[in-house]
Design an enzyme around this catalytic site. Structure first.
Site: not given
Ligand SMILES: NC(=O)c1ccc[n+]([C@@H]2O[C@H](COP(=O)([O-])OP(=O)(O)OC[C@H]3O[C@@H](n4cnc5c(N)ncnc54)[C@H](OP(=O)(O)O)[C@@H]3O)[C@@H](O)[C@H]2O)c1
Length: 279
Positions: A136, A149
């Site tokens: 990120s 984070y």
């Molecule tokens: N969204 C943003 O703005 C943004 C910006 C920059 C980078 N990112 C990065 O992009 C990636 C994805 O982000 P996102 O926004 O798609 O996140 P998200 O919607 O919060 O999804 C998180 C995913 O991880 C799973 N997860 C959570 N805890 C877990 C655990 N303990 N074991 C296994 N799986 C787990 C969740 O499913 P369950 O809860 O069912 O386990 C879900 O599938 C992350 O690495 C994030 O840091 C996101």
């Protein structure tokens, strides 16, 4: 890396970016093993993409131990590992619990490195593989409320750079994706911490960053895998800032080129000089 018929292990598959990635990888012909905790959305995604659901909690050491072996027993060798699952714990440090700290570091930093550790021997022996760590821009610039984070994401970016140095000269590639804010539930959750929300509002208004769409992020990540690019920085307007923070790592890579990246195999005990002189 060619994705047609490649076996991709995708963590965080049911999240905003994970779902978009699963769809895009499927369009490119990849076979998916999809990992997250909640089984229902995982099975629904597996049905819609033709992938295989693999429910697991990456914060549980028992679930993490031998995970890649279990995936490969069922689905065959993993060609591409996409470490995408993460926790977005936002808040002033003293408002977080010790458990928040442990789980965030476990999920965002320990689990990706452990999965890389597990998947690498097979990739090296087969002579191909790709490691993708979704990091990120919060690991580049510090925002109020994102010490934990952002710290884990800075660690993941740096660790992936180290891994790339270790893998120089091998057929295993790496990709670090440094992504800015995406229209997502994660951003909504981070926005519940006032200082973080105010910070994002300011950089978005100043057009230093723009809000990304999950599908565009997925297209960018998949293209970077296919093109074998080591870095993806989105949005593009922020890429130069992120690239600047990578300069010391790039300089080290140049200065240290030619240094063997793995220790030479140890000679058997009986052949070591000190053993000979002791005779
Ligand atoms: N969204 C943003 O703005 C943004 C910006 C920059 C980078 N990112 C990065 O992009 C990636 C994805 O982000 P996102 O926004 O798609 O996140 P998200 O919607 O919060 O999804 C998180 C995913 O991880 C799973 N997860 C959570 N805890 C877990 C655990 N303990 N074991 C296994 N799986 C787990 C969740 O499913 P369950 O809860 O069912 O386990 C879900 O599938 C992350 O690495 C994030 O840091 C996101």
């Amino acid at each position: 890396m060619r994705l047609s018929d490649a076996h991709v292990l995708l963590t965080g598959a049911t999240g905003t970016i994970g779902t978009a990635l699963a769809r895009r990888l499927t369009e490119r012909g990849a076979r998916l093993t999809l990992l997250a905790r909640a089984p229902d959305p995982l099975h629904a995604l597996a049905r819609s993409t033709g992938g295989v659901a693999f429910p697991a909690d990456l914060c549980d050491p028992d679930a993490l131990r031998g995970l890649v072996d279990r995936v490969e027993e069922g689905q065959g060798p993993v060609d591409v590992l996409v470490n995408n699952a993460a926790a977005d714990t936002a808040g002033f440090l003293t408002d977080l619990t010790a458990e928040d700290l442990r789980r965030t570091i476990d999920l965002n930093l320990t689990a990706p490195m452990e999965l890389c550790r597990q998947v690498l021997p097979g990739m090296l022996s087969r002579g191909s593989g790709h490691l993708v760590n979704i990091s990120s821009l919060a690991g580049v610039a510090t925002f109020p409320g994102l010490a934990l984070y952002g710290g884990t994401k800075a660690g993941l970016t740096h660790a992936t750079s180290g891994l790339r140095a270790d893998l120089r000269g091998t057929p295993v590639g790496t990709l670090t994706a440094e992504i800015g804010p995406v229209a997502s539930e994660m951003m909504n959750r981070i926005g519940r911490h006032g200082p973080s929300e105010a910070s994002f509002d300011r950089v978005l208004r100043a057009r230093l960053l723009s809000l990304l769409e999950p599908d565009d992020v997925a297209v960018g990540i998949v293209a970077a895998i296919e093109q074998g690019r080591p870095h993806l920085r989105l949005p593009r307007r922020a890429a130069p800032i992120a690239a600047v923070t990578g300069i010391p790592r790039a300089l080290a890579r140049i200065a240290l080129s030619g240094i063997p990246t793995r220790p030479a195999p140890q000679r058997p005990e009986t052949q070591r000089p000190e053993t000979r002189s002791a005779r």
